[in-house]
Scaffold this active site. Structure first.
Site, PDB file in Angstrom:
ATOM      1  NE  ARG A 169      -3.857  -2.360   0.738  1.00 25.10           N
ATOM      2  CZ  ARG A 169      -3.740  -3.602   0.267  1.00 25.10           C
ATOM      3  NH1 ARG A 169      -2.775  -3.917  -0.586  1.00 25.10           N
ATOM      4  NH2 ARG A 169      -4.612  -4.523   0.638  1.00 25.10           N
ATOM      5  CB  SER A 243      -8.493  -0.497   4.868  1.00 25.96           C
ATOM      6  OG  SER A 243      -9.007  -1.665   4.294  1.00 25.96           O
ATOM      7  CD  GLU A 339      -5.026   1.299   2.811  1.00 24.56           C
ATOM      8  OE1 GLU A 339      -4.569   0.290   3.382  1.00 24.56           O
ATOM      9  OE2 GLU A 339      -5.958   1.250   1.983  1.00 24.56           O
TER      10      GLU A 339
HETATM   11  P1  FAD Z   1      -8.515   9.661  -4.491  1.00 23.74           P
HETATM   12  O1  FAD Z   1      -9.177   9.344  -3.221  1.00 23.74           O
HETATM   13  O2  FAD Z   1      -9.152  10.669  -5.375  1.00 23.74           O
HETATM   14  O3  FAD Z   1      -7.016  10.104  -4.202  1.00 23.74           O
HETATM   15  C1  FAD Z   1      -6.210   9.349  -3.332  1.00 23.74           C
HETATM   16  C2  FAD Z   1      -4.831  10.004  -3.265  1.00 23.74           C
HETATM   17  O4  FAD Z   1      -4.195   9.923  -4.536  1.00 23.74           O
HETATM   18  C3  FAD Z   1      -4.879  11.496  -2.940  1.00 23.74           C
HETATM   19  O5  FAD Z   1      -3.735  11.814  -2.185  1.00 23.74           O
HETATM   20  C4  FAD Z   1      -4.831  12.178  -4.302  1.00 23.74           C
HETATM   21  O6  FAD Z   1      -4.295  13.482  -4.231  1.00 23.74           O
HETATM   22  C5  FAD Z   1      -3.921  11.231  -5.062  1.00 23.74           C
HETATM   23  N1  FAD Z   1      -4.215  11.154  -6.497  1.00 23.74           N
HETATM   24  C6  FAD Z   1      -5.404  10.832  -7.068  1.00 23.74           C
HETATM   25  N2  FAD Z   1      -5.275  10.799  -8.404  1.00 23.74           N
HETATM   26  C7  FAD Z   1      -3.982  11.107  -8.676  1.00 23.74           C
HETATM   27  C8  FAD Z   1      -3.218  11.238  -9.868  1.00 23.74           C
HETATM   28  N3  FAD Z   1      -3.765  11.057 -11.074  1.00 23.74           N
HETATM   29  N4  FAD Z   1      -1.909  11.579  -9.765  1.00 23.74           N
HETATM   30  C9  FAD Z   1      -1.328  11.776  -8.548  1.00 23.74           C
HETATM   31  N5  FAD Z   1      -1.994  11.667  -7.390  1.00 23.74           N
HETATM   32  C10 FAD Z   1      -3.297  11.328  -7.456  1.00 23.74           C
HETATM   33  N6  FAD Z   1      -7.894   0.232  -1.839  1.00 23.74           N
HETATM   34  C11 FAD Z   1      -7.168  -0.884  -2.066  1.00 23.74           C
HETATM   35  O7  FAD Z   1      -5.946  -0.803  -2.260  1.00 23.74           O
HETATM   36  N7  FAD Z   1      -7.752  -2.115  -2.068  1.00 23.74           N
HETATM   37  C12 FAD Z   1      -9.077  -2.283  -1.865  1.00 23.74           C
HETATM   38  O8  FAD Z   1      -9.554  -3.404  -1.904  1.00 23.74           O
HETATM   39  C13 FAD Z   1      -9.867  -1.130  -1.609  1.00 23.74           C
HETATM   40  N8  FAD Z   1     -11.175  -1.241  -1.330  1.00 23.74           N
HETATM   41  C14 FAD Z   1     -11.910  -0.131  -1.051  1.00 23.74           C
HETATM   42  C15 FAD Z   1     -13.269  -0.290  -0.753  1.00 23.74           C
HETATM   43  C16 FAD Z   1     -14.051   0.818  -0.471  1.00 23.74           C
HETATM   44  C17 FAD Z   1     -15.533   0.630  -0.141  1.00 23.74           C
HETATM   45  C18 FAD Z   1     -13.473   2.104  -0.521  1.00 23.74           C
HETATM   46  C19 FAD Z   1     -14.328   3.327  -0.280  1.00 23.74           C
HETATM   47  C20 FAD Z   1     -12.135   2.275  -0.810  1.00 23.74           C
HETATM   48  C21 FAD Z   1     -11.336   1.150  -1.072  1.00 23.74           C
HETATM   49  N9  FAD Z   1      -9.957   1.257  -1.345  1.00 23.74           N
HETATM   50  C22 FAD Z   1      -9.219   0.137  -1.613  1.00 23.74           C
HETATM   51  C23 FAD Z   1      -9.306   2.575  -1.341  1.00 23.74           C
HETATM   52  C24 FAD Z   1      -9.417   3.309  -2.719  1.00 23.74           C
HETATM   53  O9  FAD Z   1     -10.501   2.827  -3.454  1.00 23.74           O
HETATM   54  C25 FAD Z   1      -8.169   3.160  -3.554  1.00 23.74           C
HETATM   55  O10 FAD Z   1      -7.042   3.614  -2.862  1.00 23.74           O
HETATM   56  C26 FAD Z   1      -8.255   3.928  -4.879  1.00 23.74           C
HETATM   57  O11 FAD Z   1      -7.157   3.629  -5.705  1.00 23.74           O
HETATM   58  C27 FAD Z   1      -8.354   5.429  -4.697  1.00 23.74           C
HETATM   59  O12 FAD Z   1      -8.645   6.004  -5.959  1.00 23.74           O
HETATM   60  P2  FAD Z   1      -9.305   7.424  -6.100  1.00 23.74           P
HETATM   61  O13 FAD Z   1      -9.295   7.770  -7.539  1.00 23.74           O
HETATM   62  O14 FAD Z   1     -10.629   7.448  -5.433  1.00 23.74           O
HETATM   63  O15 FAD Z   1      -8.256   8.309  -5.315  1.00 23.74           O
HETATM   64  P1  NAP Z   2     -10.444 -10.372   5.027  1.00 21.73           P
HETATM   65  O1  NAP Z   2     -10.547 -11.329   3.885  1.00 21.73           O
HETATM   66  O2  NAP Z   2     -11.450 -10.403   6.112  1.00 21.73           O
HETATM   67  O3  NAP Z   2      -8.989 -10.510   5.678  1.00 21.73           O
HETATM   68  C1  NAP Z   2      -8.602  -9.670   6.772  1.00 21.73           C
HETATM   69  C2  NAP Z   2      -7.161  -9.252   6.558  1.00 21.73           C
HETATM   70  O4  NAP Z   2      -6.345 -10.411   6.608  1.00 21.73           O
HETATM   71  C3  NAP Z   2      -6.976  -8.587   5.224  1.00 21.73           C
HETATM   72  O5  NAP Z   2      -6.699  -7.255   5.450  1.00 21.73           O
HETATM   73  C4  NAP Z   2      -5.854  -9.346   4.560  1.00 21.73           C
HETATM   74  O6  NAP Z   2      -4.694  -8.573   4.279  1.00 21.73           O
HETATM   75  C5  NAP Z   2      -5.445 -10.437   5.521  1.00 21.73           C
HETATM   76  N1  NAP Z   2      -5.562 -11.759   4.840  1.00 21.73           N
HETATM   77  C6  NAP Z   2      -6.648 -12.536   4.723  1.00 21.73           C
HETATM   78  N2  NAP Z   2      -6.340 -13.686   4.089  1.00 21.73           N
HETATM   79  C7  NAP Z   2      -5.037 -13.606   3.783  1.00 21.73           C
HETATM   80  C8  NAP Z   2      -4.114 -14.477   3.120  1.00 21.73           C
HETATM   81  N3  NAP Z   2      -4.497 -15.658   2.637  1.00 21.73           N
HETATM   82  N4  NAP Z   2      -2.850 -14.060   2.947  1.00 21.73           N
HETATM   83  C9  NAP Z   2      -2.442 -12.861   3.406  1.00 21.73           C
HETATM   84  N5  NAP Z   2      -3.263 -11.996   4.046  1.00 21.73           N
HETATM   85  C10 NAP Z   2      -4.529 -12.373   4.248  1.00 21.73           C
HETATM   86  O7  NAP Z   2     -10.373  -8.884   4.443  1.00 21.73           O
HETATM   87  P2  NAP Z   2     -11.513  -7.946   3.886  1.00 21.73           P
HETATM   88  O8  NAP Z   2     -11.589  -6.752   4.728  1.00 21.73           O
HETATM   89  O9  NAP Z   2     -12.749  -8.713   3.547  1.00 21.73           O
HETATM   90  O10 NAP Z   2     -10.833  -7.472   2.518  1.00 21.73           O
HETATM   91  C11 NAP Z   2     -10.606  -8.389   1.475  1.00 21.73           C
HETATM   92  C12 NAP Z   2      -9.518  -7.860   0.564  1.00 21.73           C
HETATM   93  O11 NAP Z   2      -9.900  -6.594   0.026  1.00 21.73           O
HETATM   94  C13 NAP Z   2      -8.188  -7.642   1.306  1.00 21.73           C
HETATM   95  O12 NAP Z   2      -7.145  -7.980   0.430  1.00 21.73           O
HETATM   96  C14 NAP Z   2      -8.182  -6.160   1.584  1.00 21.73           C
HETATM   97  O13 NAP Z   2      -6.881  -5.606   1.587  1.00 21.73           O
HETATM   98  C15 NAP Z   2      -8.978  -5.599   0.408  1.00 21.73           C
HETATM   99  N6  NAP Z   2      -9.665  -4.368   0.831  1.00 21.73           N
HETATM  100  C16 NAP Z   2      -8.934  -3.247   0.935  1.00 21.73           C
HETATM  101  C17 NAP Z   2      -9.533  -2.061   1.318  1.00 21.73           C
HETATM  102  C18 NAP Z   2      -8.740  -0.789   1.368  1.00 21.73           C
HETATM  103  O14 NAP Z   2      -9.324   0.278   1.475  1.00 21.73           O
HETATM  104  N7  NAP Z   2      -7.444  -0.843   1.297  1.00 21.73           N
HETATM  105  C19 NAP Z   2     -10.883  -2.024   1.610  1.00 21.73           C
HETATM  106  C20 NAP Z   2     -11.597  -3.205   1.531  1.00 21.73           C
HETATM  107  C21 NAP Z   2     -10.973  -4.388   1.127  1.00 21.73           C
HETATM  108  P3  NAP Z   2      -4.511  -7.631   2.985  1.00 21.73           P
HETATM  109  O15 NAP Z   2      -5.325  -6.424   3.291  1.00 21.73           O
HETATM  110  O16 NAP Z   2      -3.069  -7.364   3.006  1.00 21.73           O
HETATM  111  O17 NAP Z   2      -4.960  -8.350   1.780  1.00 21.73           O
END
Ligand code: FAD
Ligand code: NAP
Length: 343
Positions: A169, A243, A339
């Site tokens: 991340r 998250s 994050e």
């Molecule tokens: P924004 O929120 O608009 O921006 C995020 C940051 O990036 C800000 O600092 C902004 O200034 C910068 N930025 C945006 N665009 C650019 C650009 N073109 N150039 C330079 N900087 C830029 N993330 C995960 O990694 N895994 C997940 O599974 C995941 N699940 C999510 C589920 C939900 C319900 C929600 C609400 C969020 C989730 N996220 C997840 C977080 C998010 O969706 C991601 O990080 C996504 O990539 C953000 O994109 P955005 O366009 O909305 O960014």
């Molecule tokens: P989950 O499956 O309930 O698991 C909880 C946590 O345990 C996750 O954060 C995941 O880490 C870790 N995990 C589970 N199984 C794993 C494995 N086999 N190996 C390594 N790590 C493991 O998680 P969840 O909340 O439903 O989310 C599912 C996936 O979507 C995850 O990968 C999560 O990162 C992603 N997600 C991300 C965001 C975001 O905003 N970043 C939001 C929603 C969901 P990791 O997070 O490192 O995968």
């Protein structure tokens, strides 16, 4: 381009926080970006206001105050196959393309690699920012290169995967080069033959439930979509940015100590012999799951997600996050890192 003054950002952040931008505009080309960025820099220097902020889908952002400066929203379009070799296709994508729309497009074309990353909100341009990841796949696994506009030098710069410094991340855009570049285009290297990764979480179980006997990238994507819809709060219903914290990594030694004290602790192998802890589990054990103060809360199904039930201020969400961090540190001796991008 229409430049708007004192513009509400509420509809432009998935937390649904009320905050305004002194100036706001969208841009759809690199030329428009160059013009806006130039204006914003002059305004910033003359008025000593906050630097330019680039917005994608607003799904990983928490506004804690009105933005006294420029906010520009990336809407650069385009999805194009630009090259191929025996095993791969190379697909160039405008930074303003919606991420899930891109995933669906690749699946329709039988280009494999993005299926586990289905239904992540936001735009393609932000995907390298935190090396988005889910269900065992990270952006870096399918990334080829990107182009970004350097705000100071006013030039387009190419970044290879190594240049991006991808981590868990993390990337250089979140750290070393924070606020210096605007990503305009991302090129992906996708597979002609799928390399399925279904060992993670509930994917296998979900595929079995759906009666899938022949594995396809569409079947995996559909399974991921169903799991996500069943577990995660939809920002259209309850404001959130996914998250709020990253999963922390601890040494193997520290993990053993924690496991002795709490045998049910969840840990996964991480790089350099470390162990990744599930931050959601730590927060839940510290008693925060389902907690609500005013309109700020910790989600009742997934404790890692902080939510805005309606009229929470960004500062209230931030304050809740600080209390959660302090309580997890006190109970487990583990430091949680945020994050979400806090502005
Ligand atoms: P924004 O929120 O608009 O921006 C995020 C940051 O990036 C800000 O600092 C902004 O200034 C910068 N930025 C945006 N665009 C650019 C650009 N073109 N150039 C330079 N900087 C830029 N993330 C995960 O990694 N895994 C997940 O599974 C995941 N699940 C999510 C589920 C939900 C319900 C929600 C609400 C969020 C989730 N996220 C997840 C977080 C998010 O969706 C991601 O990080 C996504 O990539 C953000 O994109 P955005 O366009 O909305 O960014
Ligand atoms: P989950 O499956 O309930 O698991 C909880 C946590 O345990 C996750 O954060 C995941 O880490 C870790 N995990 C589970 N199984 C794993 C494995 N086999 N190996 C390594 N790590 C493991 O998680 P969840 O909340 O439903 O989310 C599912 C996936 O979507 C995850 O990968 C999560 O990162 C992603 N997600 C991300 C965001 C975001 O905003 N970043 C939001 C929603 C969901 P990791 O997070 O490192 O995968």
């Amino acid at each position: 381009m229409q430049i708007q003054e004192n513009f509400s950002l509420r509809k432009y952040n998935s937390f649904g926080i009320e905050a305004s931008a002194r100036f706001f505009s969208t841009f759809s080309t690199t030329e428009e970006l160059a013009m806006l960025a130039g204006d914003a820099t002059v305004f910033q220097e003359n008025n000593n206001v906050e630097p330019l902020l680039v917005l994608g889908g607003g799904s990983n952002i928490l506004f804690t105050h009105d933005r006294n400066g420029w906010v520009i929203k990336n809407e650069i379009p385009g999805i194009e196959k630009i090259n191929e070799d025996e095993n791969h296709v190379y697909v160039a994508v405008g930074a303003g393309e919606n991420w899930h729309k891109l995933v669906l497009h690749t699946i329709e074309n039988n280009w494999a690699g993005l299926e586990n990353l289905s239904l992540i909100p936001g735009n393609t341009g932000a995907s390298p920012m935190q090396n988005i990841g889910a269900y065992g796949v990270e952006l870096k696994d399918v990334f080829f290169e990107l182009e970004a506009w350097h705000l100071q030098d006013k030039t387009l710069v190419k970044f290879s995967a190594a240049d991006c410094g991808f981590g868990y991340r993390e990337s250089v855009f979140k750290n070393k080069y924070r606020n210096q570049f605007v990503i305009t285009k991302v090129v992906f290297r996708l597979n002609k033959t799928p390399q399925f990764n279904i060992s993670y979480g509930a994917i296998k179980e979900e595929l079995e439930k759906a009666g899938v006997t022949t594995l396809t990238i569409k079947a995996v994507s559909d399974a991921v979509v169903r799991i996500r819809q069943s577990k995660l709060p939809d920002p259209a219903v309850i404001g959130n940015a996914g998250s709020f914290f990253k999963n922390p990594e601890v040494t193997a030694e520290q993990f053993e100590q924690l496991r002795n004290a709490c045998p049910s602790i969840v840990g996964y192998p991480a790089s350099l012999g470390k162990v990744k802890l599930a931050a959601g589990w730590l927060i839940e054990q510290a008693g925060w799951k389902g907690f609500r103060v005013g309109d700020a809360g910790c989600h009742a199904k997934q404790a890692l997600v902080l939510v805005n039930y309606g009229a929470a201020k960004g500062s209230e969400i931030l304050s809740l996050s600080e209390k959660i961090k302090a309580s997890v540190a006190e109970k487990f001796g583990v430091v949680l890192h945020t994050e979400v991008n806090v502005f």
